[in-house]
Motif scaffolding. Structure first.
Motif, short mmCIF file in Angstrom:
data_model
loop_
_atom_site.label_atom_id
_atom_site.label_comp_id
_atom_site.label_asym_id
_atom_site.label_seq_id
_atom_site.Cartn_x
_atom_site.Cartn_y
_atom_site.Cartn_z
N ALA A 70 9.80 13.76 -6.75
CA ALA A 70 10.86 12.84 -6.38
C ALA A 70 10.53 11.85 -5.10
CB ALA A 70 12.01 13.97 -5.83
N LEU A 71 9.95 12.22 -4.26
CA LEU A 71 9.46 11.61 -3.35
C LEU A 71 8.55 10.32 -3.63
CD1 LEU A 71 9.56 10.92 -0.32
CD2 LEU A 71 7.31 12.25 0.13
N VAL A 115 8.52 4.46 -4.77
CA VAL A 115 8.33 3.16 -5.69
C VAL A 115 9.56 2.81 -5.78
CG1 VAL A 115 7.80 2.70 -8.15
CG2 VAL A 115 6.30 4.46 -6.98
N ALA A 116 10.62 3.18 -6.18
CA ALA A 116 11.97 2.74 -6.42
C ALA A 116 12.93 2.19 -5.19
CB ALA A 116 12.83 3.46 -7.31
N ILE A 146 0.92 -1.27 0.03
CA ILE A 146 -0.05 -0.03 0.07
C ILE A 146 0.90 1.31 0.08
CG2 ILE A 146 -1.72 1.23 1.26
CD1 ILE A 146 -2.80 -1.43 2.55
N LEU A 147 0.98 1.94 -1.20
CA LEU A 147 1.61 3.17 -1.25
C LEU A 147 0.50 4.39 -1.02
CD1 LEU A 147 4.03 4.96 -1.80
CD2 LEU A 147 3.58 4.22 -4.45
N LEU A 195 6.10 4.00 -11.94
CA LEU A 195 5.55 2.53 -12.13
C LEU A 195 5.91 1.80 -13.54
CD1 LEU A 195 2.30 2.54 -10.03
CD2 LEU A 195 4.59 1.43 -9.47
N LYS A 196 5.94 2.85 -14.35
CA LYS A 196 6.16 2.44 -15.85
C LYS A 196 7.43 1.40 -16.19
CE LYS A 196 4.94 5.12 -19.32
NZ LYS A 196 4.98 6.22 -20.26
#
Length: 119
Positions: free
Chosen positions: A68-69, A74-75, A4-5, A104-105
């Motif tokens: 950026a956050l 994600v990364a 969950i993001l 996410l791409k």
């Protein structure tokens, strides 16, 4: 495995909803370790709410800093192998939606389900 993001940076409510708002995010070799919501560690959560000194602190960020956050969330979070990633975004048409999709791409998600409420 579910991640969950919470990218609602101005109103991070997900930690409170899961009653884990007092937990801390830690670092590991793979990046930030998300907060696990359950004992089986099958639901992991990342939110700016874990990075604030006080849960009611206001976050007033604009474009590049927010983007950026979101990319970091994600990364640079050690999500592990997820079956699903649920993303909570703020209402409206702000940058968070586009930034999340762009971040996410590279991971080539198999699909997306979008749930909205009328404004």
């Amino acid at each position: 495995q579910v991640g969950i993001l919470d990218v609602d940076l101005c109103g991070p409510s997900i930690p409170r909803m899961f009653r884990v708002q007092d937990n801390d995010v830690h670092q590991c070799d793979s990046g930030w370790v998300p907060v696990f919501v359950d004992q089986d560690k099958s639901i992991s959560l990342m939110s700016i709410g874990f990075l604030l000194e006080k849960p009611d602190d206001a976050v007033v960020w604009r474009g590049p800093k927010k983007n950026a956050l979101i990319k970091q969330f994600v990364a640079d979070v050690a999500w592990g192998d997820l079956d699903f990633l649920i993303v909570d975004t703020p209402p409206g048409t702000s940058d968070e939606h586009i930034s999340t999709v762009e971040a996410l791409k590279p991971y080539k998600p198999l699909g997306a389900i979008l749930v909205t409420t009328p404004q």
